[in-house]
Design an enzyme around this catalytic site. Structure first.
Site, PDB file in Angstrom:
ATOM      1  N   LEU A 131       0.659  -0.941  -0.520  1.00  0.00           N
ATOM      2  CA  LEU A 131       0.359   0.418   0.168  1.00  0.00           C
ATOM      3  C   LEU A 131       1.137   1.536  -0.121  1.00  0.00           C
ATOM      4  O   LEU A 131       1.600   0.803   0.334  1.00  0.00           O
ATOM      5  CB  LEU A 131      -1.108   0.187   0.900  1.00  0.00           C
ATOM      6  CG  LEU A 131      -1.917  -1.734   1.569  1.00  0.00           C
ATOM      7  CD1 LEU A 131      -2.737  -0.897   2.577  1.00  0.00           C
ATOM      8  CD2 LEU A 131      -2.675  -1.412   0.373  1.00  0.00           C
ATOM      9  N   ASP A 132       0.418   2.152  -0.978  1.00  0.00           N
ATOM     10  CA  ASP A 132       1.332   3.678  -0.827  1.00  0.00           C
ATOM     11  C   ASP A 132       1.801   4.026   0.711  1.00  0.00           C
ATOM     12  O   ASP A 132       0.675   3.872   1.254  1.00  0.00           O
ATOM     13  CB  ASP A 132       0.779   4.060  -1.372  1.00  0.00           C
ATOM     14  CG  ASP A 132       0.766   4.204  -3.307  1.00  0.00           C
ATOM     15  OD1 ASP A 132       1.436   3.452  -3.694  1.00  0.00           O
ATOM     16  OD2 ASP A 132      -0.144   4.733  -4.062  1.00  0.00           O
ATOM     17  N   ARG A 133       2.406   4.849   0.894  1.00  0.00           N
ATOM     18  CA  ARG A 133       2.797   5.293   1.870  1.00  0.00           C
ATOM     19  C   ARG A 133       1.409   6.284   2.640  1.00  0.00           C
ATOM     20  O   ARG A 133       1.037   6.008   3.960  1.00  0.00           O
ATOM     21  CB  ARG A 133       3.618   6.025   1.916  1.00  0.00           C
ATOM     22  CG  ARG A 133       4.000   7.045   3.526  1.00  0.00           C
ATOM     23  CD  ARG A 133       5.558   7.698   3.658  1.00  0.00           C
ATOM     24  NE  ARG A 133       5.604   8.531   4.492  1.00  0.00           N
ATOM     25  CZ  ARG A 133       6.680   9.319   4.884  1.00  0.00           C
ATOM     26  NH1 ARG A 133       7.469   9.455   4.027  1.00  0.00           N
ATOM     27  NH2 ARG A 133       6.923   9.121   6.077  1.00  0.00           N
ATOM     28  N   THR A 135      -1.239   6.263   1.886  1.00  0.00           N
ATOM     29  CA  THR A 135      -2.929   4.821   1.891  1.00  0.00           C
ATOM     30  C   THR A 135      -2.910   3.911   3.229  1.00  0.00           C
ATOM     31  O   THR A 135      -2.199   3.292   3.643  1.00  0.00           O
ATOM     32  CB  THR A 135      -3.179   3.866   0.521  1.00  0.00           C
ATOM     33  OG1 THR A 135      -3.190   4.601  -0.237  1.00  0.00           O
ATOM     34  CG2 THR A 135      -4.000   3.374   0.580  1.00  0.00           C
TER      35      THR A 135
END
Length: 319
Positions: A131-133, A135
């Site tokens: 997951l993106d930072r 998100t």
């Protein structure tokens, strides 16, 4: 892992049984062969060319591993589920999943390694996906290579249900649909992804859950059919509905919106310190129990507050 040979498998080689019945990859088979008592038949080490008989007991043992390169660090973790094979986390926004250059501490990996140390578990950190930072939401972490292999294979086969929810600018038209657009790096900015014919195939399905016409925004539910970097953010921007709070993907300078609409979008962006994206649901077949399991994470406080504000603005308009 313990398996009793059935009459149907009578005469099979151990190699065939491991790949067909137990789903062990060639790579993992090689690791098991190098492990002390990694593969045994009725308690004895044998070659995988050995033939099995009904009632034989096959045992596979994976060596215990640790993430020696990850520093344990005390951290508050929102654990949704954990057993000997899996750890399911509700990741907070702003937390990097794995240490990277310049970020050796403060990552989810640091906190998870400390959590396992406190439980007396010797486990290597293996996130099944990323997951993106910024998100938030459901993240699966495999606790051994067998589980990681099997969930990864489910992802490749498209049988893993990865559902997200996001607050976006504008109102998607149509309200539900499928976005298909190949994605690759922007040649002018390698950190940014764009939709381009020469990119890698990508598809995202979306459905509008709520519309807030007073502020020209929507809550959408999204399902990934592929897993490209920044895919949801890129695809929603591509159809003219960038995510609220996203600093990287915004309305293009020439986007067909009025000055008032652009001003309203800037106001909404200022309400969050990150993109309004949440990994809401993750479902897959548990490699150990063979049962399909579903994990869900509610909105964190910042997104719940944003939702309330949008609903309040819409109510005021209707009055």
């Amino acid at each position: 892992m313990v398996y009793a040979v059935t009459a149907r498998e009578q005469g099979w080689t151990l190699k065939t049984l491991m790949s067909t019945r137990l789903g062990v990859s060639r790579k993992l088979t090689s690791r098991l062969k190098m492990t002390e008592r990694g593969i045994t038949l009725n308690g004895e080490r044998v070659y995988i060319s050995a033939h099995v008989q009904e009632g034989d007991v096959v045992e596979l043992r994976m060596e215990r591993e640790e993430s020696d390169d990850i520093l344990p660090e005390k951290m508050s973790l929102d654990i949704l589920y954990e057993d000997r094979d899996l750890l399911i986390i509700n990741k907070a926004a702003g937390v990097i999943v794995h240490p990277t250059h310049g970020h050796y501490t403060g990552t989810l990996a640091n906190g998870v390694v400390q959590h396992w140390r406190e439980r007396g578990e010797q486990v290597r950190f293996r996130p099944v996906h990323r997951l993106d930072r910024e998100t938030s939401g459901v993240l699966a972490i495999a606790k051994n290579p067998y589980v990681h292999q099997h969930i990864s294979e489910q992802m490749i086969a498209g049988t893993v249900d990865k559902m997200y929810r996001a607050f976006v600018h504008g109102c998607p038209q149509p309200e539900s649909g499928r976005i298909e657009g190949a994605i690759d790096r922007d040649p002018d900015n390698p950190h940014v992804r764009i939709v381009t014919e020469s990119g890698y195939p990508a598809a995202t399905r979306y459905r509008t859950l709520e519309q807030y016409e007073a502020v020209r925004a929507s809550l959408v539910q999204l399902v990934l059919e592929s897993g490209r970097t920044h895919q949801i953010r890129v695809h929603m921007t591509h159809i003219g509905c960038p995510l609220i709070g996203d600093d990287m993907y915004k309305y293009a300078p020439g986007a067909p919106i009025t000055a008032d609409e652009r001003q309203a979008s800037e106001r909404l962006d200022g309400l969050l310190g990150r993109q309004a994206l949440h990994a809401f649901r993750l479902a897959f077949v548990h490699p150990g129990t063979h049962e399909r399991m579903t994990f869900e994470a509610p909105f964190p406080p910042d997104l719940e507050e944003l939702k309330q504000r949008l609903q309040n603005d819409e109510s005021k308009k209707e009055m």
